[in-house]
Design a protein around this motif. Structure first.
Motif, mmCIF file in Angstrom:
data_model
loop_
_atom_site.group_PDB
_atom_site.id
_atom_site.type_symbol
_atom_site.label_atom_id
_atom_site.label_comp_id
_atom_site.label_asym_id
_atom_site.label_seq_id
_atom_site.Cartn_x
_atom_site.Cartn_y
_atom_site.Cartn_z
ATOM 1 N N GLY A 145 2.051 6.309 -9.488
ATOM 2 C CA GLY A 145 2.456 6.505 -7.975
ATOM 3 C C GLY A 145 1.570 7.638 -7.259
ATOM 4 O O GLY A 145 1.340 7.474 -6.017
ATOM 5 N N ALA A 146 1.323 8.716 -7.942
ATOM 6 C CA ALA A 146 0.726 9.771 -7.508
ATOM 7 C C ALA A 146 -0.979 9.250 -7.173
ATOM 8 O O ALA A 146 -1.517 9.588 -6.372
ATOM 9 C CB ALA A 146 0.478 10.960 -8.569
ATOM 10 N N TRP A 147 -1.504 8.522 -8.068
ATOM 11 C CA TRP A 147 -2.692 7.762 -7.976
ATOM 12 C C TRP A 147 -2.838 6.940 -6.906
ATOM 13 O O TRP A 147 -3.925 7.219 -6.065
ATOM 14 C CB TRP A 147 -3.168 7.219 -9.284
ATOM 15 N N VAL A 160 0.920 -1.302 0.084
ATOM 16 C CA VAL A 160 0.133 0.117 0.128
ATOM 17 C C VAL A 160 0.816 1.287 -0.075
ATOM 18 O O VAL A 160 0.474 2.283 -0.866
ATOM 19 C CB VAL A 160 -0.951 -0.120 1.155
ATOM 20 N N GLN A 161 1.913 1.173 0.633
ATOM 21 C CA GLN A 161 2.896 2.497 0.670
ATOM 22 C C GLN A 161 4.043 2.527 0.110
ATOM 23 O O GLN A 161 4.438 3.631 -0.489
ATOM 24 C CB GLN A 161 3.087 2.627 2.495
ATOM 25 N N ARG A 162 4.564 1.313 -0.171
ATOM 26 C CA ARG A 162 6.093 1.387 -0.697
ATOM 27 C C ARG A 162 6.323 0.485 -1.857
ATOM 28 O O ARG A 162 7.181 -0.239 -1.994
ATOM 29 C CB ARG A 162 7.193 0.962 0.320
ATOM 30 N N PRO A 163 5.355 0.531 -2.798
ATOM 31 C CA PRO A 163 5.766 -0.243 -4.187
ATOM 32 C C PRO A 163 6.684 0.469 -4.859
ATOM 33 O O PRO A 163 7.017 1.616 -4.777
ATOM 34 C CB PRO A 163 4.357 -0.031 -4.721
ATOM 35 N N ALA A 164 7.440 -0.431 -5.662
ATOM 36 C CA ALA A 164 8.456 -0.109 -6.516
ATOM 37 C C ALA A 164 8.236 0.884 -7.726
ATOM 38 O O ALA A 164 9.081 1.836 -8.049
ATOM 39 C CB ALA A 164 9.494 -1.311 -6.754
ATOM 40 N N MET A 165 7.332 0.451 -8.357
ATOM 41 C CA MET A 165 6.863 1.069 -9.484
ATOM 42 C C MET A 165 7.623 1.255 -10.287
ATOM 43 O O MET A 165 8.276 2.301 -10.909
ATOM 44 C CB MET A 165 6.022 2.689 -8.989
ATOM 45 N N ASP A 166 8.384 0.184 -10.946
ATOM 46 C CA ASP A 166 9.577 0.273 -11.890
ATOM 47 C C ASP A 166 8.956 0.472 -13.268
ATOM 48 O O ASP A 166 7.695 -0.362 -13.712
ATOM 49 C CB ASP A 166 10.249 -1.185 -11.903
#
Length: 420
Positions: free
Chosen positions: A173-175, A107-113
């Motif tokens: 990430g902003a979403w 929920v808080q710290r996904p890598a979003m590569d």
């Protein structure tokens, strides 16, 4: 008594529902936002985000996320709906600590590569294509689009290849920060769980969540319309929708009972008339779908193309027949079925955790099952007549028919039979 609801300083709410005798625990972390908060340009982003957080989070790889849970005998899953997004862990007794930590990372710290995102867009694109190829999926999407045309509820939760294609790691990430904001989160656990332990873990893992606000979605308006689509299939599939009430409406339980009487089982009116008496369909049922502010009464059926028009007329006749008070025995049977489903569902720890989270998001508290049962019992035949009148007063329907060309006449036939 219903379990107490605790609120952390940042707005995250926590619900603990111990179930004596269980050797497992279910944890659901539910965000009270989903696809309904998307505009057309971001359609499907909430579902895509749910996929992406599993690609890596909190220093764990995609494989690590599932292996670390499964190594302790548990499993992890997630789901995106129109009004909420849910992350779930089932674990053996004592597995709550790890489950909470892993979900907190998602929920808080996904890598979003960026590379992962490009690949996941392809995966979701295949999921969209698969839904389009499955008649039972496509016909519901067509009906939903007709019911709520031009609104978030009318768009598929999966989005489109074009709409998810515009997302980037940064915009997604902003979403995430907006969708999983603390005031929308409920941490709910049921089964082999201690309340003090859960509160400690919730504070440790979710007490520092920060996020952005989002404007609430506009009230949905049932538009109605026809979506007949010719397709080379062996059978025709139909979905017939009428505007109904939301989960907070006083007629919510009347709606559930109305759907049960119409098509909730083998003793229902639609099953008996359409299948047993006339032999028009192998599968037919009625259901209600409810949201915070609105809902639908629906009928789903599969039949031979040549029988679709007649089947639509039969469905219209049975719905209109609910303007006549039902017999007490028929209503009593429907109440027993609805209460039985509710209490049987409460025998699952995961179902209880999810249900409690949903109730907190909608009502700010959990509901006493005995009180809910009493509300079901309080519904009268006159209530069903009044609700049926409310449903038919708009003179609007959303009808989707998918199958051979001969079946497409069912769409206007249903509307004409019901409204003249």
């Amino acid at each position: 008594m219903p379990p107490a609801v605790h609120t952390l300083a940042n707005g995250v709410r926590v619900v603990c529902d111990p179930i004596p005798g269980l050797q497992t625990v279910a944890l659901s972390v539910v965000a009270g936002r989903g696809a309904r908060w998307e505009d057309a340009a971001r359609s499907g982003w909430s579902h895509l985000l749910e996929h992406m957080v599993f690609k890596g989070a909190g220093g764990r790889s995609a494989r690590d996320i599932v292996e670390v849970i499964e190594a302790q005998g548990g499993n992890i899953n997630a789901a995106t709906g129109y009004e909420r997004t849910s992350f779930q862990v089932r674990a053996l007794k004592g597995g709550l600590d790890l489950g909470s930590a892993v979900i907190a990372d998602l929920v808080q710290r996904p890598a979003m590569d960026g590379g992962d995102l490009a690949r996941e867009k392809q995966v979701v694109g295949q999921e969209i294509a698969e839904a389009a190829d499955a008649p039972d999926d496509l016909v519901f999407e067509l009906a939903q689009a007709a019911a709520f045309e031009g609104q978030p509820l009318g768009r598929p939760i999966l989005g489109t290849p074009a709409s998810i294609g515009t997302s980037t790691a940064e915009t997604l990430g902003a979403w995430r920060a907006a969708l999983y904001a603390p005031q929308t989160l409920v941490v709910s656990a049921a089964g082999a769980v201690d309340e003090d332990d859960l509160l400690r873990l919730a504070e440790r893992d979710f007490g520092q969540v920060r996020g952005d606000s989002l404007e609430p979605p506009e009230r949905a308006q049932f538009a109605g319309g026809m979506r007949p689509v010719a397709k080379t299939l062996e059978q025709a599939t139909l979905v017939l929708l009428l505007p109904a009430v939301g989960v907070r409406d006083r007629d919510y339980f009347a709606l559930r009972l109305l759907a049960e009487i119409l098509g909730g089982g083998m003793a229902s009116r639609l099953f008996q008339e359409a299948r047993e008496v006339r032999g028009l369909a192998y599968a037919i049922d009625a259901y209600s779908e409810t949201y915070a502010d609105t809902g639908v009464l629906g009928v789903f059926a599969g039949c031979a193309a040549k029988d679709a028009e007649e089947l639509a007329k039969v469905a219209a006749g049975e719905i209109a027949g609910m303007l006549t008070p039902v017999a007490e025995a028929e209503l009593s049977r429907a109440k027993a079925q609805l209460k039985g489903s509710m209490f049987m569902g409460r025998e699952s720890a995961l179902a209880r955790a999810e249900q409690a989270a949903g109730q907190v998001l909608l009502f700010g508290a959990t509901l006493d099952p005995e009180a809910v049962a009493a509300e079901i019992d309080a519904v009268t035949p006159a209530d069903l007549v009044r609700l049926t009148g409310r449903i038919l007063a708009s003179r609007k329907a959303a009808v989707a028919v998918l199958g051979p060309k001969a079946a497409l006449k069912a769409a206007p036939a249903f509307e004409k039979a019901l409204f003249g």
